[in-house]
Design a protein around this motif. Structure first.
Motif, mmCIF file in Angstrom:
data_model
loop_
_atom_site.group_PDB
_atom_site.id
_atom_site.type_symbol
_atom_site.label_atom_id
_atom_site.label_comp_id
_atom_site.label_asym_id
_atom_site.label_seq_id
_atom_site.Cartn_x
_atom_site.Cartn_y
_atom_site.Cartn_z
ATOM 1 N N GLN A 15 0.699 -0.876 -0.072
ATOM 2 C CA GLN A 15 0.291 -0.208 0.060
ATOM 3 C C GLN A 15 1.139 1.256 -0.304
ATOM 4 O O GLN A 15 0.420 2.554 -0.094
ATOM 5 N N CYS A 38 -1.755 -1.374 -4.196
ATOM 6 C CA CYS A 38 -3.078 -1.955 -3.775
ATOM 7 C C CYS A 38 -2.666 -1.828 -1.775
ATOM 8 O O CYS A 38 -2.060 -2.604 -1.363
ATOM 9 N N ASP A 39 -4.061 -1.565 -1.490
ATOM 10 C CA ASP A 39 -4.221 -1.819 -0.043
ATOM 11 C C ASP A 39 -4.686 -2.973 0.225
ATOM 12 O O ASP A 39 -5.426 -4.350 -1.015
#
Length: 265
Positions: free
Chosen positions: A165, A185-186
């Motif tokens: 993230q 990306c989380d």
């Protein structure tokens, strides 16, 4: 993710259960612990098998190349469906059990269930990366940081996607390993992760490695694992989590508890 590695310890093997629902704090905590305890199915046998890893390393290496399931040591008197047969059961009685509705129901529920390997620290986690990935595997690494574990995974497979993230960490990982796909990306962004999986079609991610800090609270870890189990349905999930490993070390199946086994004698 910690970059410090300590002495490598045996890996814990279990079967992943569903994550706890959200709700009031006491109920959520209770549900979380119940789900984590359910995740311990098969763990005790996995611990015994891990203790014998030195004598079975050749077999494990062969399984890794073929992409087979993790090995489990057979449990005396315990059917593969999770039901303990009465002591002294004849082969005919065992066959009758396998023909019954309960056995079929349990086996159907277990079919395709994701295997779970729990590591305590980075040394165990990276050993798992070396031992449990084969050239045909498609691997998703969640919490790739700057690519330390990614480099190890890349030594076993070319099909690899790393997520983090933090944009600065992803940028550094791309510099270090330009041949690997890294994405910002989380970990809980299920839609984005599902889109990455669909891009592999007709293939899928067969193995998922998760390192979102080994000390992250148990409820968060279990919820995250359940997201991946439901969206990606991989063959194997490997997670670095100190709280989950400690919980599993104290977990035991009732059908393997000495009190229950002795009651059947």
């Amino acid at each position: 993710m910690s970059a410090e590695a300590s002495e490598v310890a045996p890996l814990a093997v279990a079967t992943l259960a569903a994550a706890p629902p959200r709700g009031a704090a006491p109920l959520a905590a209770a549900a979380m612990l119940l789900a984590a305890a359910a995740a311990a199915i098969g763990f005790v046998a996995g611990q015994r098998a891990a203790a014998e890893r030195g004598s079975s390393s050749r077999s494990l290496s062969s399984r890794k190349r073929r992409g087979c399931d993790l090995p489990h040591r057979p449990r005396d008197g315990l059917c593969e469906c999770g039901v303990r047969l009465p002591k002294g059961s004849t082969p005919e009685a065992a066959e009758r059990h396998r023909a019954c509705a309960r056995h079929r129901r349990n086996m159907n529920a277990l079919e395709g269930t994701t295997e779970l390997v729990v590591c305590e620290e980075v040394g165990e986690y990276r050993t798992a990366a070396q031992q449990l990935v084969g050239p045909e595997d498609r691997v998703l690494e969640v919490g790739c940081h700057v690519g330390g574990t990614t480099k190890i995974l890349a030594g076993s497979t070319r099909h690899l996607v790393g997520l983090d993230q933090q944009p600065t960490l992803v940028a550094e990982a791309r510099e270090r390993l330009p041949a690997i796909q890294f994405e910002v990306c989380d970990a809980f962004d299920a839609q984005r992760i599902l889109a990455l999986s669909r891009a592999l079609a007709p293939h899928r991610f067969t193995k998922v490695f998760v390192d979102i800090s080994g000390s992250r609270d148990l409820s968060t870890v279990i919820r995250l694992l359940d997201v991946y189990r439901n969206t990606l349905r991989p063959d194997l999930l490997v997670v670095k989590s100190q709280p989950l490993k400690r919980l599993l070390l104290k977990a035991q199946l009732w059908v393997e508890h000495p009190w229950y086994v002795e009651s059947l004698i």
